[in-house]
Design an enzyme around this catalytic site. Sequence first.
Site, PDB file in Angstrom:
ATOM      1  N   GLU A   2      10.701  54.007 -16.676  1.00 38.33           N
ATOM      2  CA  GLU A   2      10.005  54.275 -17.944  1.00 38.33           C
ATOM      3  C   GLU A   2      10.419  53.246 -19.009  1.00 38.33           C
ATOM      4  OE1 GLU A   2       7.675  56.446 -18.135  1.00 38.33           O
ATOM      5  OE2 GLU A   2       8.023  57.725 -16.386  1.00 38.33           O
ATOM      6  N   CYS A  42      11.479  65.606 -19.496  1.00 40.48           N
ATOM      7  CA  CYS A  42      11.939  64.240 -19.216  1.00 40.48           C
ATOM      8  C   CYS A  42      11.756  63.366 -20.441  1.00 40.48           C
ATOM      9  CB  CYS A  42      11.210  63.658 -18.008  1.00 40.48           C
ATOM     10  SG  CYS A  42      11.790  64.391 -16.468  1.00 40.48           S
ATOM     11  N   HIS A  76      11.706  57.959 -13.351  1.00 42.53           N
ATOM     12  CA  HIS A  76      11.049  59.116 -12.731  1.00 42.53           C
ATOM     13  C   HIS A  76      10.973  58.898 -11.222  1.00 42.53           C
ATOM     14  CE1 HIS A  76       8.949  61.312 -16.195  1.00 42.53           C
ATOM     15  NE2 HIS A  76       9.428  62.258 -15.423  1.00 42.53           N
TER      16      HIS A  76
HETATM   17  N1  PCA Z   1      10.931  66.481 -14.412  1.00 38.17           N
HETATM   18  C1  PCA Z   1      10.282  67.068 -15.545  1.00 38.17           C
HETATM   19  C2  PCA Z   1      11.391  67.782 -16.287  1.00 38.17           C
HETATM   20  C3  PCA Z   1      12.550  67.826 -15.362  1.00 38.17           C
HETATM   21  C4  PCA Z   1      12.212  66.902 -14.280  1.00 38.17           C
HETATM   22  O1  PCA Z   1      12.961  66.579 -13.345  1.00 38.17           O
HETATM   23  C5  PCA Z   1       9.493  66.065 -16.383  1.00 38.17           C
HETATM   24  O2  PCA Z   1       8.936  65.115 -15.811  1.00 38.17           O
HETATM   25  O3  PCA Z   1       9.410  66.227 -17.603  1.00 38.17           O
END
Ligand code: PCA
Length: 205
Positions: free
Chosen positions: A86, A149, A170
């Site tokens: 990100e 996140c 991610h």
């Molecule tokens: N993914 C979620 C919140 C916790 C996680 O592992 C997200 O993409 O916001």
Amino acid sequence: MAQILLTGFEPFGAFATNPSWDALALADEHGLLDGLDAALARIPVTYDGAFATLQAALNHHRPRALLSFGLHGGLAGREAGVIYVETTARNRDGAGKADNAGVTRPARPIDPTAPATLPATLDVPALLEALQAAGFSARTSDDAGAYLCNHLFFRAACALQGQIPCGFVHVPPVKEMGGILTLQELARAAATLARAAAASMRSTQ
Ligand code: PCA
């Protein structure tokens, strides 16, 4: 004082496990982080607890960099075999789904006094290159969603401005969850990223 703090999230929603944490734990267990002086923290999927837990880990470990991981399962437009680095934390909540405490946040800025976006301050191209060189399919993304996140990424980016670099990655669901990569592969990816983050800091000093 740790060289780098690595964080992953607890399970949430329909997911019984969360590879963003499990991969870090496995990397640690298998010695993939040896020699790195990395500290690990598991973050709750709650608006009240996520940043508070991160803050406590930052205070405890006093790391020189922060790299957080989350699962992109359920995020629109994400591909099953791809790891996303990100680039941009956004000043907004409003995913329209409850956190693990049952709290849903309206679509609103996280901090009305803060900028609309904040950049990742770890070396994103270096992280991407390291993943690709290790054989992973990896891309950048400028939108981490509007759930926990992005929330954690934005609050960390705000709090750490001018202090230590931070970044967010991610990861995809693993095979057992219908994904493509195994947890072992994700553990190797997480360790690759942690080493690349530490190396990119050394090269800028
Ligand atoms: N993914 C979620 C919140 C916790 C996680 O592992 C997200 O993409 O916001």
